[in-house]
Design a protein around this motif. Structure first.
Motif: not given
Length: 171
Positions: A10-17, A116-125
């Motif tokens: 999910f993080f990788v997809v978000g980074l690509r987006d 903000r969403s990417l930061l949330t995923v970075a913290e969760a992962g």
């Protein structure tokens, strides 16, 4: 697939987006810079933000590289094309500068939400290596959104003044 793998994917997809979104931003900025001669204050902020956007792209690539991933060329091309079309759509408007400003305000806030969403995923992962890079981009996007929002009244007033004096006001 484990929860950690799902989060990573999910993080990788978000980074690509986000990478593709920043390429779209470059297209929008470039088209608007070509057409902002009556508004040097807007052109200056666009130039500044263009440099920030280029750095944001590099930051996203750095994060992807650390994950042994790459950006999506197809997404980059597609959203860059969309950015060009969106910018061209406003060129026929009598109030092009206002339409661009409204669209830019929405776009910048979309980017803020994305980071903000990417930061949330970075913290969760537990991708701590990415948080400072993403935070820097978030702060730049927030600053640009704030600048547009706070300058929209003055920009609108200038547009009205130029128009009422028979001067070029659209761009």
């Amino acid at each position: 697939m484990t929860a950690n793998q799902e989060t990573r994917n999910f993080f990788v997809v978000g980074l690509r987006d986000a990478h593709a979104l920043e390429n779209q931003a470059l297209s929008l900025i470039d088209r608007q810079l070509d057409r902002s001669e009556s508004y040097p204050e807007v052109a200056e902020m666009l130039r500044q933000h263009r440099g920030e956007t280029e750095q944001q792209i590099l930051r996203l690539r750095e994060i992807l590289t650390k994950l042994d991933e790459s950006h999506s060329g197809m997404k980059d091309v597609a959203l860059s094309f969309v950015g060009n079309v969106a910018a061209l759509a406003h060129t026929v408007a009598d109030d092009e500068i206002i339409k661009n400003s409204l669209a830019n305000f929405a776009f910048e806030n979309y980017e803020v939400a994305s980071y903000r969403s990417l930061l949330t995923v970075a913290e969760a992962g537990a991708f701590a290596f990415a948080t400072s890079l993403l935070s820097q981009s978030l702060n730049e996007e927030q600053a640009m959104a704030d600048w547009i929002g706070s300058n929209l009244p003055a920009l609108t007033t200038k547009y009205l003044s130029l128009r009422s004096h028979g001067m070029q006001a659209d761009r």
